[in-house]
Motif scaffolding. Sequence first.
Motif, PDB file in Angstrom:
ATOM      1  N   ARG A 226      90.744  95.066  50.859  1.00 40.13           N
ATOM      2  CA  ARG A 226      89.725  95.016  50.239  1.00 40.13           C
ATOM      3  C   ARG A 226      88.213  94.875  51.293  1.00 40.13           C
ATOM      4  O   ARG A 226      87.239  94.926  50.472  1.00 40.13           O
ATOM      5  CB  ARG A 226      89.659  93.926  49.071  1.00 40.13           C
ATOM      6  N   ARG A 227      88.698  94.294  52.111  1.00 36.97           N
ATOM      7  CA  ARG A 227      87.273  94.309  53.014  1.00 36.97           C
ATOM      8  C   ARG A 227      87.100  95.403  53.152  1.00 36.97           C
ATOM      9  O   ARG A 227      85.926  95.841  53.566  1.00 36.97           O
ATOM     10  CB  ARG A 227      87.190  92.961  54.014  1.00 36.97           C
ATOM     11  N   SER A 228      88.101  95.675  54.030  1.00 34.03           N
ATOM     12  CA  SER A 228      88.268  97.562  55.598  1.00 34.03           C
ATOM     13  C   SER A 228      89.366  97.693  55.189  1.00 34.03           C
ATOM     14  O   SER A 228      90.504  95.960  55.688  1.00 34.03           O
ATOM     15  CB  SER A 228      87.554  97.216  56.416  1.00 34.03           C
ATOM     16  N   PRO A 229      90.031  98.770  55.792  1.00 33.77           N
ATOM     17  CA  PRO A 229      90.666 100.118  55.803  1.00 33.77           C
ATOM     18  C   PRO A 229      91.220  98.842  57.476  1.00 33.77           C
ATOM     19  O   PRO A 229      92.832  98.339  57.267  1.00 33.77           O
ATOM     20  CB  PRO A 229      91.129 101.170  55.883  1.00 33.77           C
ATOM     21  N   GLU A 230      90.744  98.416  57.550  1.00 34.69           N
ATOM     22  CA  GLU A 230      91.965  98.201  59.269  1.00 34.69           C
ATOM     23  C   GLU A 230      91.501  96.490  59.799  1.00 34.69           C
ATOM     24  O   GLU A 230      92.510  95.930  60.345  1.00 34.69           O
ATOM     25  CB  GLU A 230      90.683  98.656  60.450  1.00 34.69           C
ATOM     26  N   ALA A 231      91.343  95.994  58.164  1.00 31.64           N
ATOM     27  CA  ALA A 231      90.840  94.398  58.306  1.00 31.64           C
ATOM     28  C   ALA A 231      93.045  93.623  57.812  1.00 31.64           C
ATOM     29  O   ALA A 231      93.350  93.134  58.750  1.00 31.64           O
ATOM     30  CB  ALA A 231      89.918  93.982  57.414  1.00 31.64           C
ATOM     31  N   ARG A 232      93.427  95.259  57.127  1.00 30.84           N
ATOM     32  CA  ARG A 232      94.889  94.801  56.561  1.00 30.84           C
ATOM     33  C   ARG A 232      95.918  94.802  58.447  1.00 30.84           C
ATOM     34  O   ARG A 232      96.479  93.944  58.307  1.00 30.84           O
ATOM     35  CB  ARG A 232      95.437  95.305  55.822  1.00 30.84           C
ATOM     36  N   VAL A 233      95.349  95.315  59.178  1.00 32.75           N
ATOM     37  CA  VAL A 233      96.114  96.086  60.032  1.00 32.75           C
ATOM     38  C   VAL A 233      95.849  95.305  61.886  1.00 32.75           C
ATOM     39  O   VAL A 233      96.630  94.350  62.185  1.00 32.75           O
ATOM     40  CB  VAL A 233      95.404  97.384  60.619  1.00 32.75           C
ATOM     41  N   ARG A 234      94.030  93.956  61.727  1.00 28.60           N
ATOM     42  CA  ARG A 234      94.451  93.602  62.643  1.00 28.60           C
ATOM     43  C   ARG A 234      94.965  92.439  62.013  1.00 28.60           C
ATOM     44  O   ARG A 234      95.464  91.340  63.244  1.00 28.60           O
ATOM     45  CB  ARG A 234      92.703  93.466  62.513  1.00 28.60           C
ATOM     46  N   ALA A 235      95.251  91.953  60.675  1.00 29.50           N
ATOM     47  CA  ALA A 235      95.942  90.671  60.127  1.00 29.50           C
ATOM     48  C   ALA A 235      96.824  90.496  60.736  1.00 29.50           C
ATOM     49  O   ALA A 235      97.507  89.618  60.657  1.00 29.50           O
ATOM     50  CB  ALA A 235      95.823  90.562  58.691  1.00 29.50           C
ATOM     51  N   ALA A 236      98.146  91.669  60.225  1.00 26.48           N
ATOM     52  CA  ALA A 236      99.014  92.202  60.662  1.00 26.48           C
ATOM     53  C   ALA A 236      99.282  91.659  62.465  1.00 26.48           C
ATOM     54  O   ALA A 236     100.705  91.445  62.895  1.00 26.48           O
ATOM     55  CB  ALA A 236      99.992  93.345  59.948  1.00 26.48           C
ATOM     56  N   ALA A 237      98.377  92.208  62.874  1.00 29.02           N
ATOM     57  CA  ALA A 237      98.571  92.445  64.414  1.00 29.02           C
ATOM     58  C   ALA A 237      98.457  90.548  64.961  1.00 29.02           C
ATOM     59  O   ALA A 237      99.099  90.119  66.122  1.00 29.02           O
ATOM     60  CB  ALA A 237      97.366  93.454  64.755  1.00 29.02           C
ATOM     61  N   LEU A 238      97.093  90.248  64.342  1.00 27.04           N
ATOM     62  CA  LEU A 238      97.377  89.031  64.618  1.00 27.04           C
ATOM     63  C   LEU A 238      98.934  87.877  64.350  1.00 27.04           C
ATOM     64  O   LEU A 238      98.784  86.794  65.411  1.00 27.04           O
ATOM     65  CB  LEU A 238      96.405  87.813  64.496  1.00 27.04           C
ATOM     66  N   SER A 239      99.100  87.989  62.784  1.00 29.14           N
ATOM     67  CA  SER A 239     100.919  87.236  62.677  1.00 29.14           C
ATOM     68  C   SER A 239     101.714  87.819  63.696  1.00 29.14           C
ATOM     69  O   SER A 239     102.500  86.831  64.114  1.00 29.14           O
ATOM     70  CB  SER A 239     101.227  88.021  61.290  1.00 29.14           C
ATOM     71  N   LEU A 240     101.625  89.314  64.611  1.00 26.16           N
ATOM     72  CA  LEU A 240     102.603  89.227  65.459  1.00 26.16           C
ATOM     73  C   LEU A 240     102.416  88.428  67.038  1.00 26.16           C
ATOM     74  O   LEU A 240     103.297  87.775  67.839  1.00 26.16           O
ATOM     75  CB  LEU A 240     102.928  90.753  65.791  1.00 26.16           C
TER      76      LEU A 240
ATOM     77  N   ALA B 125     105.346  90.767  70.709  1.00 21.79           N
ATOM     78  CA  ALA B 125     103.630  90.924  71.557  1.00 21.79           C
ATOM     79  C   ALA B 125     103.772  92.396  71.690  1.00 21.79           C
ATOM     80  O   ALA B 125     102.402  93.217  71.420  1.00 21.79           O
ATOM     81  CB  ALA B 125     103.842  90.644  72.988  1.00 21.79           C
ATOM     82  N   VAL B 126     104.548  93.492  72.212  1.00 24.61           N
ATOM     83  CA  VAL B 126     104.415  94.556  72.463  1.00 24.61           C
ATOM     84  C   VAL B 126     104.034  95.408  70.481  1.00 24.61           C
ATOM     85  O   VAL B 126     103.281  96.042  70.515  1.00 24.61           O
ATOM     86  CB  VAL B 126     105.630  95.455  72.599  1.00 24.61           C
ATOM     87  N   ALA B 127     105.073  94.808  69.641  1.00 27.30           N
ATOM     88  CA  ALA B 127     104.266  95.300  68.057  1.00 27.30           C
ATOM     89  C   ALA B 127     103.022  94.754  68.081  1.00 27.30           C
ATOM     90  O   ALA B 127     102.491  95.919  67.489  1.00 27.30           O
ATOM     91  CB  ALA B 127     105.971  94.284  67.532  1.00 27.30           C
ATOM     92  N   ALA B 128     102.228  93.506  68.129  1.00 25.97           N
ATOM     93  CA  ALA B 128     100.950  92.815  67.799  1.00 25.97           C
ATOM     94  C   ALA B 128     100.217  93.826  68.882  1.00 25.97           C
ATOM     95  O   ALA B 128      99.325  94.443  68.618  1.00 25.97           O
ATOM     96  CB  ALA B 128     101.259  91.748  68.761  1.00 25.97           C
ATOM     97  N   THR B 129     100.697  94.353  70.382  1.00 22.99           N
ATOM     98  CA  THR B 129      99.877  95.049  70.738  1.00 22.99           C
ATOM     99  C   THR B 129      99.578  96.763  69.903  1.00 22.99           C
ATOM    100  O   THR B 129      98.726  97.437  70.098  1.00 22.99           O
ATOM    101  CB  THR B 129     100.452  95.775  72.025  1.00 22.99           C
ATOM    102  N   GLY B 130     100.463  97.277  69.430  1.00 21.04           N
ATOM    103  CA  GLY B 130     100.186  98.247  68.602  1.00 21.04           C
ATOM    104  C   GLY B 130      99.757  98.368  67.120  1.00 21.04           C
ATOM    105  O   GLY B 130      99.096  99.459  66.879  1.00 21.04           O
ATOM    106  N   MET B 131      99.802  96.700  66.615  1.00 19.36           N
ATOM    107  CA  MET B 131      99.169  96.872  65.766  1.00 19.36           C
ATOM    108  C   MET B 131      97.371  97.128  65.306  1.00 19.36           C
ATOM    109  O   MET B 131      96.329  97.860  64.964  1.00 19.36           O
ATOM    110  CB  MET B 131      99.481  96.045  64.713  1.00 19.36           C
ATOM    111  N   PHE B 132      96.580  96.538  67.269  1.00 13.33           N
ATOM    112  CA  PHE B 132      95.321  96.422  67.117  1.00 13.33           C
ATOM    113  C   PHE B 132      95.135  97.799  68.123  1.00 13.33           C
ATOM    114  O   PHE B 132      93.701  98.106  67.426  1.00 13.33           O
ATOM    115  CB  PHE B 132      95.989  95.409  68.411  1.00 13.33           C
ATOM    116  N   LEU B 133      96.343  98.907  68.606  1.00  8.36           N
ATOM    117  CA  LEU B 133      96.075  99.970  68.095  1.00  8.36           C
ATOM    118  C   LEU B 133      95.383 101.286  67.638  1.00  8.36           C
ATOM    119  O   LEU B 133      94.125 101.601  67.015  1.00  8.36           O
ATOM    120  CB  LEU B 133      96.602 100.525  69.584  1.00  8.36           C
ATOM    121  N   ALA B 134      96.503 100.494  66.151  1.00  8.08           N
ATOM    122  CA  ALA B 134      96.425 100.787  65.298  1.00  8.08           C
ATOM    123  C   ALA B 134      94.835 101.188  64.463  1.00  8.08           C
ATOM    124  O   ALA B 134      94.563 101.946  63.876  1.00  8.08           O
ATOM    125  CB  ALA B 134      97.398 101.104  64.040  1.00  8.08           C
TER     126      ALA B 134
END
Length: 446
Positions: A295-309, A419-428
């Motif tokens: 709800r804040r921004s499209p990329e906020a959901r992706v960053r949250a998933a990256a931090l969880s990884l 860790a590789v998965a987290a990197t991918g989400m930060f890039l996305a």
Amino acid sequence: MARFIAKSSGRPPGPRSPAGHVLALLFIGNLLNFYDRALPSVVLEQIKDEFALDDTQVGILSSAFVLVAAVAGVPLGRLADRIPRPAVAGWGLFVWSAFTAAGGLLTSFWGFFASRVGVGIGESSYAPATGSLLSDLYPAERRARAHSLFMLGFPIGTLLAFLTAGGLTVAFGSWRAPFLVAAVPGLVVAFFVLRIREPARGAADPARPGAPTPPADRGESLLSLLKARSMYGMLLAFAGYNFAAYAIGTFLTPVLQRYYGLSLVDAGLLGGVVVGVTGLVGLLAGGRVLDRAARRSPEARVRAAALSLVGAAVFSFAGLVAGRGALWQLVVFLSLGYLLGIVYLAAAVPVVSDVIPPERRSGALGLMFAAGYLLGGAGGPVFVGILSDSLAAGSASAAEASAHGLRTALMIAVPVAFAVAATGMFLAARHVRADRHSMLSREATA
């Protein structure tokens, strides 16, 4: 063939079925998907002993299932862009249930191997078709929660497999019994999935709600995927996550039995806690957190998933370094790692739906699942198996070396993959806003 499947979807196209009813039914099918998928992992030591396999061969057996599912998912995803998606999902459920039963009846290794290949083909139809279907029933700001509820079939199905397969094996005196029991509900649920009414493609999207969308041309799903720059990061993330998840799913019960000395039933119970209970909590909490971030921004959901990884990588390492006298450490920290890792799954399909047009989503999802499974899901079990055998080679005590080799292989592979998965989400996250704006602009002028 496509015409036959379309006619066999049960009901003619009409008003869409209630979203909650469809979600509940697809969830049950997904639960059976992961129950059937997890069965070999629970009784892996028994399968290994009967067919005299080493860890590398065990990894190949697991990876063959994933490879077939990945390759078959591409054409089946495209098929779901052309014909009613309930038909693709329903017939896939029927096929994998029938092959699950075959795995309990065929007595040779190659017969069992072939049955798992058949299960992989059937199951590969389900995620692309149902992911696209649910995206047409829920708007973007509610999709992560809807998909997280759907994906509860993953931890609950896996948990039920870990809790029941060992007991069924002991009760019937054969590791084949769970495969026969699992097939029956799948055949029943397939009938009801085939009767779901197909919603209009793009019905829940803001640009043209309810407007009919043309079927995607051959190759357009691939082009859509390649044009969205955020999808490159998503592919890397999906591969990394599946590498870790399939490595844990394949070898957790064996390492509990070999290294920590647990019985089949006890190993199944603890394995169920690690990959089932925590996965349930992760998806329930993750869906809400990720929708709130969206709800804040499209990329906020992706960053949250990256931090969880990132958290998944740290906690899984803390768990897998536990020695024999610290079983509690393995269970607590690997459970936390698995919980944070599975939060990612609540974001994967909604992010694709944010950047890929409705008429091409099934094919794009099929391609994403294929790439992730080929690079990660198939690689995880094989890499861990080869590394385990290599670390165990040349030791005087084969049993002790096998135990230490498998535990060390998991300790190395799983945290790195997260860790590789987290990197991918930060890039996305760097490109998802622009990709979504581009998609909505094209939809508005279509």
